[in-house]
Design a protein around this motif. Structure first.
Motif, short mmCIF file in Angstrom:
data_model
loop_
_atom_site.label_atom_id
_atom_site.label_comp_id
_atom_site.label_asym_id
_atom_site.label_seq_id
_atom_site.Cartn_x
_atom_site.Cartn_y
_atom_site.Cartn_z
N GLU A 230 3.15 -11.75 -5.85
CA GLU A 230 4.29 -11.53 -4.96
C GLU A 230 5.43 -12.47 -5.35
OE1 GLU A 230 3.17 -12.46 -0.89
OE2 GLU A 230 1.57 -13.76 -1.63
N PHE A 231 6.64 -12.19 -4.84
CA PHE A 231 7.84 -12.83 -5.37
C PHE A 231 8.60 -13.66 -4.35
CE2 PHE A 231 11.91 -12.32 -7.95
CZ PHE A 231 11.42 -13.02 -9.05
N GLY A 232 8.14 -13.69 -3.10
CA GLY A 232 8.85 -14.46 -2.09
C GLY A 232 10.29 -13.98 -1.94
N ASN A 233 11.21 -14.93 -1.78
CA ASN A 233 12.62 -14.58 -1.62
C ASN A 233 13.46 -15.01 -2.83
OD1 ASN A 233 13.83 -13.12 0.69
ND2 ASN A 233 12.47 -14.46 1.89
N ARG A 234 12.80 -15.02 -3.98
CA ARG A 234 13.55 -15.30 -5.20
C ARG A 234 14.38 -14.09 -5.61
NH1 ARG A 234 8.75 -17.03 -9.00
NH2 ARG A 234 7.54 -15.92 -7.42
N CYS A 235 15.23 -14.27 -6.60
CA CYS A 235 15.99 -13.17 -7.18
C CYS A 235 15.64 -13.05 -8.66
CB CYS A 235 17.50 -13.39 -7.03
SG CYS A 235 18.08 -13.30 -5.33
N GLY A 236 15.66 -11.83 -9.14
CA GLY A 236 15.33 -11.61 -10.54
C GLY A 236 14.30 -10.51 -10.67
N ARG A 237 13.35 -10.71 -11.63
CA ARG A 237 12.33 -9.68 -11.87
C ARG A 237 10.95 -10.22 -11.55
NH1 ARG A 237 14.89 -9.19 -16.75
NH2 ARG A 237 13.01 -9.76 -17.89
N PHE A 238 10.26 -9.51 -10.70
CA PHE A 238 8.83 -9.78 -10.46
C PHE A 238 8.03 -8.94 -11.45
CE2 PHE A 238 5.03 -7.81 -8.57
CZ PHE A 238 4.21 -8.93 -8.51
N GLU A 239 7.08 -9.58 -12.15
CA GLU A 239 6.29 -8.87 -13.15
C GLU A 239 4.81 -9.11 -12.92
OE1 GLU A 239 7.82 -10.36 -16.83
OE2 GLU A 239 9.61 -9.09 -16.76
N CYS A 240 4.01 -8.08 -13.20
CA CYS A 240 2.57 -8.17 -12.97
C CYS A 240 1.85 -7.29 -13.99
CB CYS A 240 2.25 -7.71 -11.54
SG CYS A 240 0.49 -7.72 -11.15
N GLU A 241 0.83 -7.83 -14.62
CA GLU A 241 0.04 -7.09 -15.61
C GLU A 241 -1.16 -6.44 -14.93
OE1 GLU A 241 0.32 -6.51 -18.80
OE2 GLU A 241 1.88 -7.89 -19.53
N VAL A 242 -1.39 -5.16 -15.26
CA VAL A 242 -2.61 -4.46 -14.82
C VAL A 242 -3.22 -3.79 -16.03
CG1 VAL A 242 -1.71 -4.11 -12.49
CG2 VAL A 242 -1.43 -2.32 -14.20
N ALA A 243 -4.55 -3.66 -15.99
CA ALA A 243 -5.24 -3.13 -17.16
C ALA A 243 -5.05 -1.62 -17.30
CB ALA A 243 -6.73 -3.47 -17.09
N ASP A 244 -5.20 -0.89 -16.18
CA ASP A 244 -5.15 0.57 -16.24
C ASP A 244 -4.66 1.08 -14.88
OD1 ASP A 244 -5.47 3.27 -16.51
OD2 ASP A 244 -7.65 3.23 -16.74
N VAL A 245 -3.45 1.65 -14.84
CA VAL A 245 -2.90 2.07 -13.55
C VAL A 245 -3.63 3.29 -12.99
CG1 VAL A 245 -0.60 1.11 -13.89
CG2 VAL A 245 -1.10 3.44 -14.69
N ARG A 246 -4.52 3.90 -13.77
CA ARG A 246 -5.31 5.02 -13.24
C ARG A 246 -6.62 4.56 -12.63
NH1 ARG A 246 -3.70 6.27 -18.28
NH2 ARG A 246 -2.06 7.82 -18.57
N HIS A 247 -6.85 3.26 -12.63
CA HIS A 247 -8.09 2.71 -12.09
C HIS A 247 -8.25 3.06 -10.61
CE1 HIS A 247 -11.05 -0.20 -10.69
NE2 HIS A 247 -10.13 -0.72 -9.88
#
Length: 533
Positions: A230-247
């Motif tokens: 999660e990104f709180g109240n920052r500004c910019g881009r939040f990024e998150c890696e996942v292995a397989d979005v069809r999981h």
């Protein structure tokens, strides 16, 4: 696979709005090939609270740059890009829209927000007409990934989320503001969304400032119902890696059972009939449904026996937004649907409704006098009508009393039974009480939150005065006891005008032009067609 949510500041002035919209474009321009799915927050081309009428002009000035940046980012990054913006979906009609682009920058679909709070309609002046029609939750498939969508307020409607889950999304994209919501609530909502839809959730929001304790919190959640970041109240881009979005989250089918996808585990035993009435069969409430209307008096009574399930069903099947029905009470206190106290006109029995028990009434034939084809039709209880048609139509509910001078109020215990059934079947926003002053008096005391419609008798020429005195939202004029002066007097007090009755299609325009809001008719289809013309 990397999920990316852009979070920009929520603007509190026009200058801040310009800067925030520009920041969204700049962040899209800075995305690189490490990003696979990119999402922007709600109102990316108008990220502020605007005075009435100023949102759309601002959005129009910033739309082209936003969409150009989205298409360019999709091609440059070889990514799937979704942007939420105020979109001119049809000429002159602007909607809160999420549009998704494939890796070639080609638009693959749009989702229109389904649940609009009042400010979007009344201040931002966005179109909501489309929300009155049934449509499946949008699913857009790109590269074998099934994308679903929610926008801000949509996330509170669990019945809509259940509908979305049935379409088996792999990723739900949530563009949002939710400026007043605590972080723990935002986590809970999106964890639940991911868990029930058995999919990943990517949420993009706006920052309320570094010291804010609400809003913001772009995030990602997994099908297991856990927050991945999660990104709180920052500004910019939040990024998150996942292995397989069809999981998909697999769980035991009850204790010790074989593994089954979580969404199927939930859906396999859904008892739809115990849920709140919803979906394509329901209509807007009495307060929201547009005028003018045609009301099927005692149902479509020229096609089927009056005040029966057949008559109500025929009218509703043909699109009647409103039906009128009459409530009386059997000797054992059960509310039943019948106009006359005397049985002889509509049934094969003698005596009165009030002197027979429900069991005795149900032995009588309430269809054969209309036509031999309806022989054996029984009197419906009010509960049976609600069980079939709750929220399918607005009920003009005529609570019957003998309307004699000096008559006492409708008994509280009778009104309580009617209100309890309306509440149980979720019909309270789709009903108004119609009747004599004795009925209105009881309704004011015991159910003041239900709208009231003053009946014409015992003094039809002074119906408007009685309606004003008793705070009625509507009056029901009785032909021929009505004139333009009476209609104008009601309209001056914002009182809606019903007319009982019109079965002549040639008179419909005359009545509507005079200011009648709802025409009651015994011949629903011919009058509905005339009104539509």
């Amino acid at each position: 696979m990397k999920l990316c949510a852009i979070q920009i500041p929520f603007a509190r002035s026009m200058a801040e709005a310009e800067a925030s919209a520009a920041m969204a474009v700049a962040e899209l321009d800075r995305c690189d090939r490490s990003c696979d799915i990119i999402l922007t927050p709600e109102y990316t081309n108008a990220p502020a609270a605007f005075p009435t009428g100023e949102c759309i002009p601002f959005a129009r000035r910033h739309t082209e740059a936003l969409l150009r940046a989205a298409r360019a980012a999709a091609k440059r990054c070889d990514a799937i890009v979704a942007v939420n913006y105020v979109c001119e979906a049809e000429p002159g009609r602007f909607r809160n829209t999420t549009e998704i682009f494939d890796r070639e920058g080609v638009s693959r679909g749009r989702y229109f927000k389904q649940h609009l709070p009042r400010a979007e309609k009344n201040v931002n002046l966005l179109d909501e007409e489309y929300t009155r029609r049934f449509r499946l939750p949008e699913i857009v498939e790109i590269d074998g990934i099934r994308f679903g969508f929610l926008i801000c307020y949509d996330t509170y409607f669990t019945e809509y989320i259940a509908h979305l889950a049935r379409r088996h999304p792999d990723v739900v994209l949530v563009s949002s503001f939710q400026r007043a919501e605590r972080p723990d609530i935002l986590r809970m909502q999106n964890q639940s969304l991911a868990f029930h839809c058995n999919c990943y959730v990517l949420r993009a929001s706006v920052s309320m400032g570094p010291d804010a304790v609400t809003g913001g919190n772009s995030l990602a959640a997994a099908p297991e119902g856990v927050i991945l970041g999660e990104f709180g109240n920052r500004c910019g881009r939040f990024e998150c890696e996942v292995a397989d979005v069809r999981h998909k989250y697999m769980r035991s089918n009850s204790f010790g059972g074989s593994l089954i996808p979580n969404d199927r585990f939930i859906e396999q035993s859904r008892q739809s009939w115990v849920c709140r009435p919803a979906g394509s069969m329901t209509i807007e409430s009495d307060a929201k449904h547009p005028y003018p209307r045609v009301c099927a008096h005692r149902g479509f009574k020229t096609a089927a026996p009056e005040n029966t399930l057949a008559a109500f069903g025929a009218a509703i099947a043909l699109g009647a937004p409103e039906i009128e029905l009459d409530i009386r009470f059997s000797r054992d206190g059960v509310p039943v649907v019948a106009h006359d106290s005397e049985l002889s006109r509509v049934a094969d029995g003698e005596g009165t409704i009030e002197t027979r028990t429900l069991a005795e009434l149900q032995q009588l034939d309430f269809g054969g006098r209309f036509s031999p084809r309806f022989a054996g039709v029984t009197i419906p209880t009010f509960k049976e009508v609600l069980a079939k048609f709750a929220r399918h139509a607005i009920f003009n509910l005529h609570l019957k009393s003998e309307e004699k001078e000096g008559e006492e109020e409708l008994p509280k215990e009778q009104l309580d039974k009617v209100v309890a059934l309306l509440d149980a079947y979720d019909q309270l926003e789709h009903v108004y009480f119609m009747g004599a002053p004795s009925v209105m008096s009881a309704a004011i005391k015991y159910a003041p939150y239900i709208p009231r419609c003053m009946g014409a008798f015992p003094d039809p020429w002074h119906i408007v005065d009685r309606a004003i005195a008793m705070g009625c939202a509507k009056v029901q004029f009785f032909v021929p006891y009505v004139n333009q002066e009476m209609i104008d007097k009601a309209k001056a007090r914002n009182i809606r005008c019903n007319l009982y009755f019109c079965d002549d299609p040639g008179k419909v325009r005359e009545y509507l032009d005079a200011g009648i809001d709802t025409i009651l008719t015994n011949d629903y289809w011919s009058i509905a067609q005339a009104a539509a013309r």
